[in-house]
Design a protein around this motif. Structure first.
Motif, PDB file in Angstrom:
ATOM      1  N   LYS A  24       0.416   3.314   5.924  1.00  5.99           N
ATOM      2  CA  LYS A  24      -0.174   2.382   4.968  1.00  5.99           C
ATOM      3  C   LYS A  24      -1.543   1.868   5.396  1.00  5.99           C
TER       4      LYS A  24
ATOM      5  N   VAL B  25       0.662   9.154   9.147  1.00  7.65           N
ATOM      6  CA  VAL B  25       1.086   9.033   7.753  1.00  7.65           C
ATOM      7  C   VAL B  25       1.550   7.589   7.631  1.00  7.65           C
TER       8      VAL B  25
ATOM      9  N   GLY C 203      -7.850   9.754   3.572  1.00  5.30           N
ATOM     10  CA  GLY C 203      -6.621   9.078   3.192  1.00  5.30           C
ATOM     11  C   GLY C 203      -6.854   7.649   2.786  1.00  5.30           C
TER      12      GLY C 203
ATOM     13  N   LYS D 154      -6.621   4.240   0.056  1.00  2.00           N
ATOM     14  CA  LYS D 154      -7.191   3.853  -1.237  1.00  2.00           C
ATOM     15  C   LYS D 154      -8.677   4.194  -1.344  1.00  2.00           C
TER      16      LYS D 154
ATOM     17  N   LYS E  85       0.832  -1.208   0.000  1.00  9.62           N
ATOM     18  CA  LYS E  85       0.000   0.000   0.000  1.00  9.62           C
ATOM     19  C   LYS E  85       0.866   1.257   0.000  1.00  9.62           C
ATOM     20  N   ASP E  86       0.323   2.338  -0.553  1.00  6.72           N
ATOM     21  CA  ASP E  86       1.008   3.622  -0.522  1.00  6.72           C
ATOM     22  C   ASP E  86       0.838   4.275   0.842  1.00  6.72           C
ATOM     23  N   GLU E  87       1.865   4.986   1.266  1.00  7.26           N
ATOM     24  CA  GLU E  87       1.749   5.781   2.484  1.00  7.26           C
ATOM     25  C   GLU E  87       1.005   7.067   2.140  1.00  7.26           C
ATOM     26  N   THR E  88      -0.015   7.365   2.914  1.00  6.61           N
ATOM     27  CA  THR E  88      -0.757   8.612   2.747  1.00  6.61           C
ATOM     28  C   THR E  88      -1.050   9.195   4.126  1.00  6.61           C
ATOM     29  N   LYS E  89      -1.357  10.487   4.131  1.00  2.00           N
ATOM     30  CA  LYS E  89      -1.797  11.114   5.372  1.00  2.00           C
ATOM     31  C   LYS E  89      -3.213  10.613   5.641  1.00  2.00           C
ATOM     32  N   ARG E  90      -3.449  10.166   6.866  1.00  8.88           N
ATOM     33  CA  ARG E  90      -4.735   9.580   7.237  1.00  8.88           C
ATOM     34  C   ARG E  90      -5.221  10.212   8.536  1.00  8.88           C
TER      35      ARG E  90
END
Length: 156
Positions: free
Chosen positions: A105, A103, A146, A148, A20-25
């Motif tokens: 996955k 931040v 944040g 997917k 998975k991509d790391e994103t701000k959540r």
């Protein structure tokens, strides 16, 4: 909709998030604890014998965030970048709102829900000597961003 916490043999497993991509959540959760008006007054006036109920509940909620993966079997141990708990005192209830961010996955919905629940349980513990009729209710996710699946905002 497919459940992701089962392997090919139908047994429980922790989801592999390495691809998975790391994103701000961010996740926001709310819940409430109902109690007698007299109990609310004791809390407001700082007269509960165990101490400052909301200060202790705030710390308890933050501790809950940090321990979520120890409590919920399939939760990942994640790095929390922020956590805040707020209280709205009504006449016969205290509404609890938790905001948790990372931040990474995987999201922080479970951490926000655990924060609200732990804060409510802390209030219950501190006030049970004077009010055994308290009710913790309506713990729910309000918003998450944040990842997917993107943004979710609860209607109503």
């Amino acid at each position: 909709m497919e459940f992701t916490h089962f392997n090919e043999k139908g047994r429980a497993h922790m989801v592999n998030v390495s691809e998975k991509d790391e994103t701000k959540r961010v996740a926001i959760a709310r819940g409430s604890i109902k109690m007698k008006k007299e109990t609310i007054d004791l809390i407001k006036d700082g007269l509960v014998k165990k101490g400052d109920v909301l200060s202790v509940a705030q710390i308890g909620g933050i501790m809950g965030v940090k321990k979520t993966s120890d409590l919920i079997p399939m939760c990942h141990n994640i790095f929390i970048t922020g956590s805040d708990i707020n209280f709205n005192i009504g006449e016969e209830e205290i509404e609890i709102e938790a905001t948790v961010s990372t931040v990474g996955k995987t999201g922080v919905e479970m951490e926000a829900l655990t924060a609200v629940t732990t804060a409510a349980l802390t209030i219950y513990d501190m006030c049970k000597a004077v009010d055994k009729d308290m009710v913790i209710e309506n713990v729910r996710l309000i918003k998450k961003t944040g990842g997917k699946s993107g943004e979710y905002i609860r209607e109503n």
